[in-house]
Design an enzyme around this catalytic site. Structure first.
Site: not given
Lengths: 320, 320
Positions: A71, A115, A143, A225-228, A232
């Site tokens: 991906k 997903r 999101q 969900m936001g912290t990647d 962050k």
């Protein structure tokens, strides 16, 4: 010589049903939790000229499957100025028998969005209190829409409370979600949202804690969900010390670049306190223990999800 | 919504001229040597069921370019039993302005073969003795053919001496290369080949040294192509101690998984002895100093080469 099939976005959308996506992503999270997915650390390319962006490459296979997946997902924050989504990309399905590509999914980043939303909804469901008053959404981007939609649908909830920094984007969010049939109200401060909702989903690119420990009600479940990346942050690290159920999609990733990482680096909790979301979904580990517990699901996104949705498209297409 | 263009192999071949490939790969090696290419470590996926294979993902960009490239290349050793090449894959060209894919090059692994051969020929040329008696090829696979062809063409040589373990494959090699117009003779032992040739190219999957120090003539230049993981080996590590010009496509890769790595790990030489092939090609570092020196070019394959050839195809296609 065979032409490599390329499946455009409209055909991808047409061959997937929401329930199948949820099932596939749930199975993927469980497989990952059990160690049945082979997925090396993702590749990350940083770009700074002519635009600032990142390209993430996630890849791997369900052990023993007859395909594997690569991906490629880009995030370019200034795309909005060009009238484009920040996210784009595609997925490749390859034969685990020969190594050759079998198809290109030209999903424009949509499968990643979906997903991610499906995993968020599953993570919301597994830790949600018995009675969800309203789903509190922090953030107003793509999101924020998808998480609200998928979670409300899975839990049979119609009420959404939203908080965003930009009033125009909040108004647009309310319009869009109302059109989809949801009852949406606006919180002028995050504290107010936390007072009204016992199921919270954070979907921002924030670099500092937004959800503070003292504002969270007992019995609340938070899906972060936001912290990647390590820079962050959405959750007060002290929340992790107070929480009694901490679920992670991947422990190493969440410690490295999820919200959990801030709490671990500050010495507030041991990473052993976190349990695999997949094993909770499988019923092999406990999620929520008591009605008054604060629980957290920290999600960073894993290749297993990409493998699952790409394989699902490919199976549908070849009539499997 | 725009359809993503997919360029099939026949069109890729039709739009590339050998001289353009050589120029592009030379510039890529020079750019990489100068630090002008952004290429994180490759991703590697190992597969063992239903077949044994590897998929390597190389990616990056020429700094400041308006595109970046992701290359997916598989190697499945048992494909021959299915009548297939062990190598396959594709390349993606993406916009460095938006992150979105702009085209898929369905090259079936051909561009990897060609960029590898072009780099080998350039590495052969830059260290070759003044008078090349014959090009000695160790190995009988696809690269053994391509390396001989590209090197002979670049150097204006017609004579090839080949060594291979399997007599049938050697006979097939001789047939194929003779048909292409080369004078090919067979060496029954590597020692004999090394006695007849002063330019040697190794293209095997060997896991032990084939080219022994005492068999190599003074003035010989050796291009080591086959070793691409720490378990492979083609050259006697003692050759590196004796050599007076050691060139590498990428120092870190060659120390990690090239032939150079064996000599460094055995303490026979310091890695500082190696110079960047790109800087030698640029005339910024010396390659061969004396007619009697033994020189070595150790190549592991770098993303810069993939970026170069993929960009070349894309520029041709869009009329750039």
């Amino acid at each position: 010589m065979n032409r490599l099939p390329i499946i455009p976005l409209d055909e991808i959308k047409a061959c997937l049903r929401d329930d199948d996506i949820l099932s596939a992503v749930k199975e993927a999270l469980i497989s990952h939790g059990r160690g049945d997915v082979n997925s090396p650390p993702p590749g990350i390319l940083q770009l700074d000229h002519p635009a600032v962006g990142e390209c993430h490459i996630k890849y791997g296979n369900q052990k023993g499957a007859d395909t594997f997946v690569v991906k490629v997902a880009s995030g370019f924050r200034d795309n909005g100025k060009l009238g484009l989504s920040p996210n784009s990309g595609l997925m490749l399905v390859l034969s685990a028998q020969t190594g050759a590509p079998v198809c290109v999914l030209d999903d424009k980043g949509w499968l990643t969005d979906i997903r991610t939303a499906a995993a968020g909804a599953l993570a919301a469901q597994v830790g949600a209190p018995d009675k969800v008053t309203a789903v509190g959404i922090i953030g107003t981007g793509e999101q924020a829409r998808l998480q609200a939609h998928w979670t409300c649908r899975l839990l049979g909830v119609k009420s959404v409370v939203v908080y965003g920094r930009n009033p125009e984007q909040v108004a647009q969010y309310v319009d869009d979600m109302t059109t989809q049939g949801y009852d949406v109200s606006i919180a002028s401060e995050i504290k107010h949202l936390l007072g009204q909702c016992n199921l919270i989903i954070t979907t921002t690119p924030s670099s500092k804690a937004l959800v503070l420990k003292d504002d969270v009600q007992p019995g609340t479940h938070i899906v972060a969900m936001g912290t990647d990346n390590p820079g962050k942050q959405e959750l007060d690290p002290a929340l992790f010390a107070q929480a009694r159920g901490i679920m992670v999609d991947d422990l190493a990733q969440c410690v490295h670049h999820g919200d959990l990482g801030h709490a671990v680096r500050e010495g507030l909790i041991s990473q052993d306190r976190a349990v695999s979301l997949g094993l909770v979904l499988a019923g092999e580990k406990p999620g929520r223990l008591n009605a008054d517990d604060i629980t957290i699901a920290d999600l960073t996104g894993i290749a297993a999800q990409d493998i699952a949705v790409a394989s699902l498209v490919w199976e549908q297409r070849r009539g499997g």
